[in-house]
Structures are given as C-alpha cells and as structure tokens.
Scaffold this active site. Sequence first.
Site, PDB file in Angstrom:
ATOM      1  N   GLU A   1       0.831  -1.204   0.000  1.00 24.06           N
ATOM      2  CA  GLU A   1       0.000   0.000   0.000  1.00 24.06           C
ATOM      3  C   GLU A   1       0.867   1.256   0.000  1.00 24.06           C
ATOM      4  OE1 GLU A   1      -2.567   0.648   3.356  1.00 24.06           O
ATOM      5  OE2 GLU A   1      -4.067   1.638   2.129  1.00 24.06           O
TER       6      GLU A   1
ATOM      7  N   GLY B   1       2.657   0.039  11.445  1.00 27.84           N
ATOM      8  CA  GLY B   1       2.194  -0.816  12.533  1.00 27.84           C
ATOM      9  C   GLY B   1       1.708  -2.159  11.998  1.00 27.84           C
TER      10      GLY B   1
ATOM     11  N   MET C   1      -0.592  -4.086   8.264  1.00 25.41           N
ATOM     12  CA  MET C   1      -1.203  -3.918   6.936  1.00 25.41           C
ATOM     13  C   MET C   1      -2.291  -4.957   6.735  1.00 25.41           C
ATOM     14  SD  MET C   1      -1.401  -2.343   4.102  1.00 25.41           S
ATOM     15  CE  MET C   1      -2.632  -2.816   2.897  1.00 25.41           C
ATOM     16  N   GLU C   2      -3.436  -4.466   6.247  1.00 26.25           N
ATOM     17  CA  GLU C   2      -4.662  -5.266   6.212  1.00 26.25           C
ATOM     18  C   GLU C   2      -4.807  -6.136   4.971  1.00 26.25           C
ATOM     19  OE1 GLU C   2      -4.434  -1.918   5.946  1.00 26.25           O
ATOM     20  OE2 GLU C   2      -5.866  -1.109   4.496  1.00 26.25           O
TER      21      GLU C   2
ATOM     22  N   GLU D   1      -7.030  -3.602  11.938  1.00 27.76           N
ATOM     23  CA  GLU D   1      -6.792  -4.349  10.700  1.00 27.76           C
ATOM     24  C   GLU D   1      -7.982  -5.248  10.386  1.00 27.76           C
ATOM     25  OE1 GLU D   1      -4.375  -3.177   9.070  1.00 27.76           O
ATOM     26  OE2 GLU D   1      -3.601  -2.108  10.809  1.00 27.76           O
TER      27      GLU D   1
ATOM     28  N   HIS E   1     -10.713  -3.478   8.690  1.00 32.49           N
ATOM     29  CA  HIS E   1     -10.403  -3.293   7.269  1.00 32.49           C
ATOM     30  C   HIS E   1     -10.883  -4.450   6.399  1.00 32.49           C
ATOM     31  CE1 HIS E   1      -8.273   0.401   6.972  1.00 32.49           C
ATOM     32  NE2 HIS E   1      -7.254   0.064   7.724  1.00 32.49           N
TER      33      HIS E   1
ATOM     34  N   GLU F   1      -9.507   4.363   6.383  1.00 32.47           N
ATOM     35  CA  GLU F   1      -8.774   4.557   7.633  1.00 32.47           C
ATOM     36  C   GLU F   1      -9.599   5.164   8.765  1.00 32.47           C
ATOM     37  OE1 GLU F   1      -6.336   2.979   8.110  1.00 32.47           O
ATOM     38  OE2 GLU F   1      -5.597   2.549   6.108  1.00 32.47           O
TER      39      GLU F   1
HETATM   40 ZN   LIG Z   1      -5.642   1.129   8.531  1.00 29.69          ZN
END
Ligand SMILES: [Zn+2]
Length: 848
Positions: free
Chosen positions: A135, A269, A271-272, A304, A307, A326
Amino acid sequence: MTFSLDTENILTREAAETRSTLVSNTSYTLELTLKEHAAEYRGRCSVAFDYRRGGVAPLKLDFITKQIHAVTLNGKATEEYLKGDFAIYLNEDHLTEGRNTLEITYTSQFDNTGSGFHKFHDPEDSEEYMHTDFEPYDAHRLFPCFDQPDIKATYQLTVNGPSKWTYIHNALPEHTRTNDDEVTIAFKRTALFSTYLFALVVGPYTRWEERYNQIPLGIYCRKSLAKYMDPDNIFAITREAMATLEAYFDYPYPYDKYDQVFVPEFNFGAMENVGCVTFTEHYIFRHKKLYSEHLNRANTITHEMVHMWFGDLVTMKWWNDLWLNESFADYLSYFAMSKGTLFRDALEHMYARKEWAYQQDQYATTHPIAASARDTIEAFSNFDGISYSKGASVLRQLQYFIGDEAFRAAIGQYFRRFAEQNTTLDDFLSIMSEKSGIDIVAWSRQWLETTGVNTLLSRIGNGKLRIEQQGSAKNSLIRQHAIEFTGYRQSGVALVINETRKIIIDGKTAEAQLKPDTAFVILNTHDHDYVKVFYSNDALDTARRSLQTIEDPFARRLVWGSLWQMVRDNAFAPTEFIEMGIELATEEKDVSILNSHIIAKIKAIVSVYLTDDNRAIWMPELNTMARERLARPENSEQEQIIWFGLLLETALLPDELDYLHTLITGAESVASLEIDQEKRWNIIARLMACGHAEAEQLFSNEKDLDISDLGLKKAFMVQASRPDSTEKETCWQAFTEQSSRSTDFLRYGMKGFHWHMQKELLAPYIDRFFDAVEKVYTERDVHYAGAFGHDLFPHWRQTPDMLHKIETFVNEKGTNGSELPALLRKQLIEQADDLKRILPILEKQKGK
Ligand SMILES: [Zn+2]
C-alpha cells in the site's frame, strides 16, 4: 500524440481513471520461484482482462523488474511492447477488443526497504524471511499489474521454493507437492480485491492455530522470536474483535481464513492484506510493557480486522477517499474494543491518540478529511493524523449526532450494497442520509470538506454555563458541535458530579442552565466531539486543587489533555504544567493517565518547550523526583516502567549518569524494576551520548551479549550517539550514500544521531542536512526519505535563524523552477510550523 515513458514511479489519478474505463474483469495467475540465499527470484505472471478500445496512448501495466525474459500476448510471443523502469506499455493496435491474456516471465530483485517484496536475514540463526507490503502503490514490484484500487481482480498464486519454509498468502493452499527439499504450493484462487491487498509471506515461521467458528485463525512469527510470543492473548483479542464486529456490522467475516503474521523490518504498525494481516515485530513484546502498549496492540489487531470489511470488501475508488478505509478502521476499532471485555476503557485511549489529529490539523499542510490525491505520492502523504485520527473522531461525532441505531444500520447497508466494489464519498453520504433521515451534506461540508479545529471556552455565572466557540487559527469556521458537559459542585476539597447533559452548540455562543451550586464544568465529556477545550484561570485554580478528587478517570484525562493543548498554544506555561504534574502525579491512580498525559508530556516539555536555562533547572529536579519515586516499594511494575523512563531521559549530571551505570551493572537495584535488554541499550545510548567514562566498556560487552537483529540495530544507534566527530561522519555517510543495509537498520542509527547535549559537535549537520535532503527525497523510497527528513532534522536548533533557514530553503526551491519533492516540502513546512509555535513559548520564558 507523442508518448514518453514514465520518469518517476508514479500513477496519476487521471491515468488511473482512464485506465479503469478501458480495462475490466481482470485476473492474475502468478508463479514464483524462490531459492535459499538468493538476491533474486523468478516470476511468471499471466494477466487476463477485458479491453475496450478507446485510449490513444499505449496501455500501461505498472511493473518494476530487473529483467524480462519473454512476453506473450494472446498465446503468441511478442516483442511489440515498450519497457520503462516502472512499467510495460502495449500499443492498442496489438490488443484485442474483448478478452486479452498477457504473460510475462521475469527475474526481479528482493527489496530491503520494508516495502515491495522485502527480504530479511536473521543474524541470530541465519534464517531468511520474505514478506510483501504494497500500500498504496507497490504491488507492481512483485508482478506486472494494473496497480490501482478500482481495478479489482482475483489471483491464483503458485510458489516453488525450499520445503523448510512456510508460505502464507491471502488464500488457503489447494495442492502441495513436496519433492525432497523442494515444495510447490498452488493456492486457491482468491476473492476479488485490489492489488495493494495481495500478500505473500515466506520463511521458517513458527505457527499457532485456532478457530473462530469455522474460520481458521493463524498467528506466525519468526523462529528466533517465538519465545516472546503470547499467542493465547492475541487469539483472545482476535476472537473478541471478530465476534463484536460481525454482530455490529450484521455482516459475516467475508473471507475463508484469518492469518496474523509478525514480519521483520515492517514500515508501519500493520497492513490489512486480505486474510493475511502483517504486523511490525514491535508488537511482539520482548519485555514487560505498559497496559497502554497492550491496548495499542489490541487496537491495531482490531483496526486491521475492521479493514476486512472497510477497505478490503468495500474499497475507496481512488486514494482521495483513503479516509473511507482509515477513519472507519480507526474509530470502529476503539469503539468495538469498548464494547468487549478486555479493554473497556478503549475510548479513553482514543482520546490520547487524537493529539495526533489536533497537531496535524494545525499545520499549514493540513487537508480536509475528504482529501485530494493527484497521484500515488500525494496518496502516500495522506496516511496521516487527518485520514486516521481526525476522521475517526469526526465519525464518532457523526454517530453521536445521528444516533447509534442509524449509524449502525447505514454501515450494514453499505456493505450489502457495495460488497466487492469501490465507493466514493457520495456513496457513503447517501446511505447515511437514507438511514438517519438527516441531510448529511451540510454535516459533511463542515467536517469532511474543511480543515482546522475549533476551541471551546466556558464560563459559569448567574446559574448559567456560557460556551464560546472560536474558529481555527487558519480559518474562522464555526461548526455545529454535539457534546456532553458535566457540572461539578465543590464538597470540601472534592469535586462531585451535579449533572451530565447533552448540548448542541450551533454558532459562536451557547448557553445552558446549571444547577446553582456548580463550581466546575468539563466540556466534551466522553469525548464525542473533535474540539479543543480551554480553561479560564479560575477553572485552572480549581483543577490544581481538586482534579485528583474527580472519580471518573476519563474526566481527569480530558482536563490533562486540555492543559497540554494550552501549553502548545502558549496559553499555559510549560513550567506550570511541570509543577502541576509533579504535584498531582503521586496521586494519579490511573497509570495510563500518569504515563500518556503527565509524564510523557513532561518529557516532551523538557526536550522541546524549555529554554536552556529552564532545562538546566528542571532536569535535575525531575531526575531527583524520578529517583525518589522509583525507590518506593509500594509501586507497581507499571509505575516503575514510567518512572524509569523519566529517570533515563532527565539524566545529565555526573551523579545522575553514575546512578544509571549502577543500575545496569547491578551494583544497585530497585524493587519490581527489571533492567531488561531494551533498558540496557537505552542506558548505554544515554551514557554514550553524554560521554560517560564507562560507556565504551559497557557498549563493547553488550554487543557480545545481544546478537539478535535488534541488538545489532541498537548497537548502531549507540554508535551514532558517540560524541565524536569521526563517528558522526561515518554514520552520516551511511545515511546519505546508497547502502546494502536495510531501511530499518539505518533508521536506528538516525534515531541515535541528534542529542541536545551535543549541539556543538552537531552544528555542521544543520547545513549538511539541507545540502543532502533533496537528493535523498528524489532518489530514495518514501519510507527512507521520511525517516531521513524527520530523524535527521536538527530539532535541537530552536532559533529564529533556523526558522528563516527552512523558509528560505522552501521558498527558493519553489521559485527557481526546481520543485521540491512534495513529501519533503510538507515535512519542512511542518518543521517550520513547529518552530513558529515553539519560539514564542521560549520567548515568554526569557522575560521571567
Ligand atoms: Zn488502517
């Protein structure tokens, strides 16, 4: 029409919009071959898509690779393509109207930036680990693709590689064939999703598994960290979050498994990726952590997971609507946690995180939540406090405004209507209007399409509460706010609740009747609003006397949060904040408030908001306090972590440094304080930076003791801390020249480079920063450049001439034709804004 190859790794919104009208019904079939100890891997990717003629320029597939071996189009080998550094281009004449299949075989190099297809070597056991991270615009570092969110596709991945490795992807394996040391795994074709959500993680991972109903849950981390992992805890959080979200959304988890993988050298932190979330290893707790750190990790886990619905199932059409991903993930994670049993006070911690939004929203670079994103670079810059934290806060305000029932019904409807599709702001607004019966357009204009934060002030008099609303500094916008307020009466020294009520503030002022004996009022109780609340001098006096008697920790937290905002706005002296903090810290029973709102702020004040004279007064005072508090046998482990942090960051005088030395050698010990590996490195860095006589010996011993990758990185941090001009030069070379070291490794060195007490030694690195920074932003990836621009900026230089220097640099670059890279420009403008805020605060202290 002339055509030229892209000179930058970038996709513009315009090009993406055109492309999505030409290309549809896309699917990828990808085969990768991985070998041990290799710097490269081989790929074969077949892209099938429907093409509608109508473009004029050639069709672009985003693709970064080292070498292309063969290309076939619709079954025939072809050389009729153009290959640039960042894409491959096909002339429309060669494409069929309707179905096309393009197949490319290639060899690519692994990345070491944390993004793309990153490879990591574990120094502890020599094992290798690889993970993808895409991303917003990096999928084309692994395979040729239409790398934009609204060309969703399915993927069928086959991997060949060593059988001792584990292979984790978005989908489950379908066939596995093992041949001695080699394995071939064919995964099931995935669900339909955007390219940036594709994932592959490889290496000798340790695995834990469980189930949530029928859904397999996996947790993975690398072998050498398995001893630190607490899978039971993470499964418990995962199950609770899944149950809460499925119920609240009234929509089942949309994929067939849920893996959570902790990967080395991760840039964010987490990633989804669909069904395969990647996390930073900082969330593997090697030592005792604060409750707030556990809560933050749980929040990331939940974020996450949100998401999987918001972002993965329904995706923004283009990056200007990043907030649709987000803001929802950010808010609904805290909200869902507050409904569970593990972290009921989550919304209080969301309040602490909102400082990020307030800070960002007061920079000249701020943007509306519903942002613009001309291209993928601007898209990257939108991953900030506005898209996450302000967006989250504004959704909380919307939920309070229209009521939870309508809010929730709209979310369920949104998923049912748009599953596997892409959406824009209008899609969201129309569903919210539909379900609430309120015209959300006016609300959107105020909150999503404008910038800035309002400030509320209150006065009590004649049995009434008078609230005054101020516009933000950069525009004078007044907004409609739905808030609660709580009135307190004084009972002896204690403050006791009289009432809590809802009020709508619509305009510059609002009034409410109060109970006659009301002595103190807190606005925005439970933090439904996005607003700063300031206190009058009288109210401050009351707070100083009686704040600790307020029973509700959330209310005390709000007052501390306001005091901090007032310090930043030069409306409350930083030294007074410290005095009040010292006075009240002993009585604060909530360690999260003690940590986030008192001690962390005192540390920030000491490092940024004090003149040198005041720093010389307050640092020893705070160090003495920290040492006394540490010595109290009744302290909890949590409190000890907090007091140790203050002790460390205020140690400067010889006996203060000697005391740190006795703690690390064990000559002295403190009850329930463990000097763990992390604390050892931090003490050594401090002693080294301050030139303590024993630092070199300690450093040399520690390097032999801790041979983990983190140990090597911390050692580089200590090396960069050394008060020695040759050492600084060596590190500077490493930061500015191309290096085989990973971004993560270099980042540790950057964090150790600048110290307040090394001002003279570091003086040359002010000019050198400005000489080097543009090249770094032009030539390096966004993560590396961001670390350089932030960590190597000489923050310690807080003078008007520094402000002048930044402004001149930005302005001159703007006018002589060579535009500064957009991310650098943003970074420097924010650093100038910080100085504009700090200088008057320092000036005020000089007068006294
Ligand atoms: Zn996010």
